[in-house]
Design an enzyme around this catalytic site. Structure first.
Site, PDB file in Angstrom:
ATOM      1  N   GLU A 149       1.074  -1.413   0.125  1.00  0.00           N
ATOM      2  CA  GLU A 149       0.079   0.011   0.293  1.00  0.00           C
ATOM      3  C   GLU A 149       0.827   1.400   0.019  1.00  0.00           C
ATOM      4  O   GLU A 149       1.739   1.436   0.847  1.00  0.00           O
ATOM      5  CB  GLU A 149      -0.804  -0.104   1.326  1.00  0.00           C
ATOM      6  CG  GLU A 149      -1.728   0.956   1.451  1.00  0.00           C
ATOM      7  CD  GLU A 149      -2.762   1.451   2.589  1.00  0.00           C
ATOM      8  OE1 GLU A 149      -2.164   0.898   3.482  1.00  0.00           O
ATOM      9  OE2 GLU A 149      -3.824   1.981   2.644  1.00  0.00           O
ATOM     10  N   GLU A 248     -12.587   3.619   4.804  1.00  0.00           N
ATOM     11  CA  GLU A 248     -11.680   3.872   5.424  1.00  0.00           C
ATOM     12  C   GLU A 248     -11.278   5.296   6.074  1.00  0.00           C
ATOM     13  O   GLU A 248     -10.280   5.888   5.444  1.00  0.00           O
ATOM     14  CB  GLU A 248     -10.162   3.231   5.352  1.00  0.00           C
ATOM     15  CG  GLU A 248      -9.118   3.066   6.205  1.00  0.00           C
ATOM     16  CD  GLU A 248      -7.847   2.754   5.701  1.00  0.00           C
ATOM     17  OE1 GLU A 248      -7.509   3.220   4.611  1.00  0.00           O
ATOM     18  OE2 GLU A 248      -7.039   2.005   6.291  1.00  0.00           O
TER      19      GLU A 248
HETATM   20  O1  LIG Z   1      -1.702   4.240   8.011  1.00  0.00           O
HETATM   21  C1  LIG Z   1      -2.696   4.480   7.324  1.00  0.00           C
HETATM   22  O2  LIG Z   1      -3.303   5.461   7.103  1.00  0.00           O
HETATM   23  C2  LIG Z   1      -3.143   3.382   6.500  1.00  0.00           C
HETATM   24  O3  LIG Z   1      -4.190   3.461   5.706  1.00  0.00           O
HETATM   25  C3  LIG Z   1      -2.615   1.742   6.988  1.00  0.00           C
HETATM   26  O4  LIG Z   1      -3.272   0.756   6.277  1.00  0.00           O
END
Ligand SMILES: O=C(O)C(=O)CO
Length: 273
Positions: A149, A248
């Site tokens: 990521e 998220e």
């Molecule tokens: O550290 C963050 O903001 C993330 O999205 C980790 O997955």
């Protein structure tokens, strides 16, 4: 069709785990995801059992799980390329395999790790390749994929764009032959880092193994900022992406069901144009 998940580590923070799960389910989500949900890389058996039981009993799918990432609140962003943290990484992978086998989780986010003053970038990248190959090799035993990521907001985290992450998964594949790795395309992080998200989708769609959304500026719910999230989600769908889309984002709301439902409906609807 893509399924929708709530990241319970950043959202619904004021609620105990069972309630977070109930809220996510009642708001119409199919799944949940978590950052590493324990305080150490090697949690007690009872903690792991409690987590597995809670998620299992909720009827929701565990859509994704971050591996142990160090002290996130203190600024750490993973241990994959961090010399000296290999034992913790291995312990976390072992636990992740058990959780994945119990709950059918298919993607595990292996945050790469910040640059460390005591090692050169080249040394860290060599270690990162070795550790990612290890994690992916172990997690292949349950048919899972390891995610890489790009992240914003962490000054010393080296993976900023989709191309950065795809270069890492490509290097792992070339040097070790391990190929069950993919891109975690977090639209918020990419946009904040100045990546061209439309172009990233266009060029790297074959590598996308998981998707997360939040609006910018502010990392709020979809619709609270300026990002064309619906258009990007529509583009991914049109190109055949049928994996998870996870919310998220930050944000408290006195009516969490309404907040979650609104956010889900926004990313679920196709773009107008
Ligand atoms: O550290 C963050 O903001 C993330 O999205 C980790 O997955």
């Amino acid at each position: 069709m893509p399924r929708y998940a709530v990241n319970c580590s950043i959202m619904l923070k004021g609620y105990p785990l069972p309630e977070r799960l109930t809220l996510a389910r009642d708001a119409g989500f199919d799944g949940v995801e978590f950052w590493w949900p324990f305080t150490t890389a090697a949690p007690d058996e009872s903690e792991v059992e409690r987590f597995v039981d809670n998620v299992g009993e909720s009827g929701l799918q565990l859509a994704g799980l971050n591996l142990f990432a160090g002290d996130m609140a203190g600024g750490d962003r993973g241990v994959m390329s961090w010399p000296g943290r290999e034992d913790e990484l291995r312990a976390s992978v072992e636990t992740a395999c058990r959780i994945g086998a119990a709950l059918g989780c298919q993607v595990f986010n292996a945050l790469y790790g910040n640059r460390q003053p005591a090692a050169s970038p080249a040394e860290q990248d060599t270690l990162g390749v070795r550790n990612l190959a290890y994690a992916a090799g172990e997690l292949s035993s349950i048919g899972a994929t390891v995610l890489v990521e790009p992240v914003s907001g962490a000054e010393h985290y080296p993976l900023r764009t989709a191309a950065d992450a795809v270069a890492v998964t490509g290097r792992v594949r070339e040097e070790t032959g391990v190929s069950n790795l993919g891109l975690l395309l977090d639209m918020y992080h990419l946009a904040v880092n100045g990546d061209d998200v439309s172009a990233a989708i266009e060029h790297h769609r074959d590598h996308v193994a998981h998707v997360q959304v939040a609006d910018a500026p502010g990392r709020g719910a979809p619709g609270t900022g300026e990002l064309p999230l619906q258009a990007w989600v529509g583009d991914l769908r049109a190109g055949g992406y049928d994996g998870w889309i996870a919310l998220e984002h930050l944000g408290d709301d006195p009516d969490p069901i309404a907040m979650l439902t609104r956010a889900r409906e926004r990313v679920q609807s196709m773009p107008d144009s």
